[in-house]
Structure formats: structure tokens, C-alpha cells
Design a protein around this motif. Structure first.
Motif, PDB file in Angstrom:
ATOM      1  N   LEU A  47     -10.282  -0.999  -7.369  1.00 43.74           N
ATOM      2  CA  LEU A  47      -8.986  -0.335  -7.469  1.00 43.74           C
ATOM      3  C   LEU A  47      -8.121  -0.670  -6.262  1.00 43.74           C
ATOM      4  CD1 LEU A  47      -7.077   1.918  -8.666  1.00 43.74           C
ATOM      5  CD2 LEU A  47      -8.410   3.543  -7.282  1.00 43.74           C
ATOM      6  N   VAL A  48      -6.838  -0.963  -6.527  1.00 38.81           N
ATOM      7  CA  VAL A  48      -5.846  -1.061  -5.457  1.00 38.81           C
ATOM      8  C   VAL A  48      -4.736  -0.086  -5.823  1.00 38.81           C
ATOM      9  CG1 VAL A  48      -4.480  -2.566  -3.988  1.00 38.81           C
ATOM     10  CG2 VAL A  48      -6.432  -3.507  -5.225  1.00 38.81           C
ATOM     11  N   LEU A  49      -4.517   0.891  -4.963  1.00 39.96           N
ATOM     12  CA  LEU A  49      -3.660   2.037  -5.247  1.00 39.96           C
ATOM     13  C   LEU A  49      -2.402   1.962  -4.391  1.00 39.96           C
ATOM     14  CD1 LEU A  49      -3.910   4.757  -6.861  1.00 39.96           C
ATOM     15  CD2 LEU A  49      -4.863   5.742  -4.774  1.00 39.96           C
ATOM     16  N   GLY A  50      -1.210   2.131  -5.012  1.00 43.75           N
ATOM     17  CA  GLY A  50       0.024   1.997  -4.251  1.00 43.75           C
ATOM     18  C   GLY A  50       1.058   3.065  -4.563  1.00 43.75           C
ATOM     19  N   SER A  51       1.838   3.399  -3.534  1.00 46.18           N
ATOM     20  CA  SER A  51       2.892   4.404  -3.677  1.00 46.18           C
ATOM     21  C   SER A  51       3.955   4.207  -2.618  1.00 46.18           C
ATOM     22  CB  SER A  51       2.295   5.807  -3.518  1.00 46.18           C
ATOM     23  OG  SER A  51       3.318   6.795  -3.462  1.00 46.18           O
ATOM     24  N   PRO A  52       5.211   4.512  -2.932  1.00 51.76           N
ATOM     25  CA  PRO A  52       6.201   4.607  -1.867  1.00 51.76           C
ATOM     26  C   PRO A  52       5.891   5.825  -1.002  1.00 51.76           C
ATOM     27  CG  PRO A  52       7.139   5.348  -3.945  1.00 51.76           C
ATOM     28  CD  PRO A  52       5.773   4.820  -4.253  1.00 51.76           C
ATOM     29  N   THR A  53       6.452   5.856   0.182  1.00 57.26           N
ATOM     30  CA  THR A  53       6.225   6.977   1.089  1.00 57.26           C
ATOM     31  C   THR A  53       7.149   8.144   0.758  1.00 57.26           C
ATOM     32  OG1 THR A  53       5.432   5.627   2.899  1.00 57.26           O
ATOM     33  CG2 THR A  53       6.443   7.681   3.500  1.00 57.26           C
ATOM     34  N   ARG A  54       6.599   9.329   0.747  1.00 57.60           N
ATOM     35  CA  ARG A  54       7.369  10.557   0.603  1.00 57.60           C
ATOM     36  C   ARG A  54       6.985  11.471   1.758  1.00 57.60           C
ATOM     37  NH1 ARG A  54       9.632   7.578  -2.157  1.00 57.60           N
ATOM     38  NH2 ARG A  54      10.164   7.742  -4.369  1.00 57.60           N
ATOM     39  N   PHE A  55       7.809  11.464   2.809  1.00 55.75           N
ATOM     40  CA  PHE A  55       7.549  12.274   3.997  1.00 55.75           C
ATOM     41  C   PHE A  55       6.145  12.022   4.552  1.00 55.75           C
ATOM     42  CE2 PHE A  55      10.730  14.601   1.519  1.00 55.75           C
ATOM     43  CZ  PHE A  55      11.768  14.628   2.444  1.00 55.75           C
TER      44      PHE A  55
END
Length: 201
Positions: A73-81
Motif C-alpha cells: 500500500l502507498v497512501l497519500g493525502s494533502p495536508t490539513r493543518f
């Protein structure tokens, strides 16, 4: 049974994280392994799900089966605080059934993020995504300093995972170092999954 694949699971609001996911997928595919791109729907405080059942464009929505059956698995997200975005957290909060059965134990995983500002919480966001993976018993992989791009980058790039500085308007494209680190992360997770499969053989 389907061929082994690495799941690249992400949430992207303005496209930067999705672009990173595509470069990570290319890195995975360089190893000969399949990369399966999946996203999660947006949520809101009023009604939780706010997206159509099928996305209008881009990757399809992830299912728990996608996660259960992946080799890595490679998990990604933009930053939120300094944290992962709510839609990704919401999806991960629904994986307790996989945790109870140990479906992800021993599988390799990595993380990636995108921020509007250069020091906008990239590392804390990456760490926030690593925590549920550790609870699932996954084998966490970062980016070693033997990667020259990690030492030379003037944008994103951390030892905790791939990152991208998108700029305040979100329009700054991935630079060559960021692209290299995305592809390297994908390769590392895929190569580890292949190695583990050979050992289990």
C-alpha cells in the motif's frame, strides 16, 4: 486469483496529490508489478458522503476488498493543518474489520503528501498516515538518504515519504526531484512486496 498489485490509495482536492499518485504508480510498474490507483469520496460535517457513487473522472473509489487483497500500500493525502485530510481518515476509520482479521499484517506500505506552503506540515501529515498503518501491522518504508534527490531537493521530499510543495495557488508542478522521490517510493514498496512474496514462495 488476480495477480499481485500495489494499492495507491489517495485523496486529492486540487490534483497535486493525484499527480503524485500517478508518478508513484509509474515507479511500481517499473518493477513489473501492477499499480492499482484508487481514491476516496469527499465527506462533509453535515452528511458525511458528498460525492457521487462513481467519480466523474480519475481513479475509482477504493473498497475494503482493494485494501484487503493488495500486496502493498502507498497512501497519500494533502495536508490539513498538519494532518491527513478527513476523507482519507474516514475511509481508514472503516478498516477495523481488516485489523481484527490481520489482513494487512506484514505487508509493505509507504506514504505521500502535498502542501500549499513549503513548511506546511508535510512531515506531521506523513506521520499521521503512518499511525494507522502501524496499527495494522504493516511494514513501513520511507525514503533513505542514499537517494540523492532527497539531499538536493528545494521542494518536497522527506525520509518519512514523498512530498510536494504545490504553492499557495496549488499550481506549482512537481519538480524533477519530487518526481524521482515519488517513483522511488513506489519502487521500494513494490520491490519489498516482491521480495516478501519470494520468501513466502
Amino acid at each position: 486469483m488476480s495477480a499481485p498489485y500495489i494499492l495507491v490509495l489517495y485523496y486529492s482536492r486540487h490534483g497535486a496529490t493525484a499527480e503524485m499518485a500517478r508518478h508513484i504508480a509509474r515507479g511500481i510498474e517499473l518493477t513489473g508489478m501492477e499499480a492499482r490507483l484508487r481514491t476516496v469520496p469527499a465527506v462533509s460535517s453535515e452528511c458525511e458522503a458528498v460525492a457521487p457513487a462513481v467519480p466523474e473522472e480519475g481513479a475509482v473509489y477504493a473498497t475494503l476488498e482493494d485494501l484487503k487483497n493488495c500486496a502493498g500500500l502507498v497512501l497519500g493525502s494533502p495536508t490539513r493543518f498538519g494532518n491527513m485530510a478527513a476523507p482519507l481518515k474516514y475511509f481508514l476509520d472503516g478498516t477495523s474489520g481488516l485489523w481484527l482479521t490481520g489482513e494487512l499484517v506484514g505487508k509493505p506500505a509507504g506514504v505521500f503528501t502535498s502542501t500549499a506552503s513549503l513548511h506546511g506540515g508535510q512531515e506531521t501529515t506523513l506521520l499521521s498516515m503512518l499511525l494507522p498503518l502501524l496499527h495494522h501491522g504493516m511494514l513501513v518504508l520511507g525514503l533513505p538518504y542514499s537517494e540523492n534527490a532527497l539531499l538536493e531537493t528545494s521542494g518536497g521530499g522527506t525520509p518519512y515519504g514523498a512530498s510536494h510543495f504545490a504553492g499557495a495557488d496549488g499550481k506549482r508542478r512537481l519538480d524533477p526531484h519530487e518526481i524521482t522521490l515519488c517513483r522511488t517510493l513506489g519502487q521500494r514498496v513494490a520491490q519489498t512486496a516482491i521480495g516478501l512474496e519470494n520468501v513466502r514462495g
